[in-house]
Design a protein around this motif. Structure first.
Motif, short mmCIF file in Angstrom:
data_model
loop_
_atom_site.label_atom_id
_atom_site.label_comp_id
_atom_site.label_asym_id
_atom_site.label_seq_id
_atom_site.Cartn_x
_atom_site.Cartn_y
_atom_site.Cartn_z
N ARG A 13 0.46 6.50 -7.02
CA ARG A 13 -0.98 6.62 -7.28
C ARG A 13 -1.29 7.18 -8.67
N ARG A 54 0.82 -1.21 0.00
CA ARG A 54 0.00 0.00 0.00
C ARG A 54 0.86 1.26 0.00
N LEU A 55 1.99 1.24 0.71
CA LEU A 55 2.89 2.39 0.69
C LEU A 55 3.45 2.62 -0.72
N HIS A 58 1.99 1.64 -3.56
CA HIS A 58 0.86 2.09 -4.38
C HIS A 58 0.55 3.56 -4.14
N GLU A 59 0.62 3.99 -2.89
CA GLU A 59 0.35 5.40 -2.57
C GLU A 59 1.37 6.31 -3.25
#
Length: 137
Positions: A94, A87-88, A90-91
């Motif tokens: 983005r 998730r880090l 992907h963030e």
């Protein structure tokens, strides 16, 4: 989940990544590869970073830059499960994931994990096909 590299270690690229960088990305990498490297470096301060452009293996036109694999080694991953690490990443990417970047393979490790096993798994084979094709079971 399988993980893999982008090379900015702050250590030199090697093996298939080096071949991909020289052959497909023309040395330093294409514009999207450079953006991925810069954004992950800024967001995660990696001790080792590898970026692999897998686009040619997926049938896109030359220079498409749509499929990538990244190997990110960062102290920011300490104590986080794989999902949170992804998730880090992907963030940080983005905007690219919403646009030109179609697929991203992520290997996210702590410096301790990388030190104990500094090998990245091979990229999975492309299964081919497209959304418009019907798959047979």
């Amino acid at each position: 989940l399988p993980e893999f590299p982008l090379s900015c270690s702050l250590s030199p690229m090697r093996g298939p990544l080096l071949a991909a960088a020289r052959g497909v990305m023309g040395g330093a990498g294409g514009p999207l590869a450079l953006t991925i490297r810069a954004k992950l470096t800024a967001a995660l301060q990696p001790t080792h970073l590898e970026v692999r452009d897998d686009s040619p293996r997926h049938g896109g036109p030359p220079g498409a830059e749509t499929h990538f694999g990244v190997l990110v080694v960062s102290g920011r991953f300490a104590g986080l499960p794989p999902l949170q690490r992804h998730r880090l990443v992907h963030e940080a990417l983005r905007a690219e994931l919403a646009g030109p970047l179609h697929a991203l393979q992520i290997i996210a490790r702590t410096p301790q994990q990388w030190q104990s096993d500094p090998r990245a798994p091979s990229a999975p084979p492309c299964l081919g096909g497209s959304k418009r094709e019907r798959r047979r079971g």
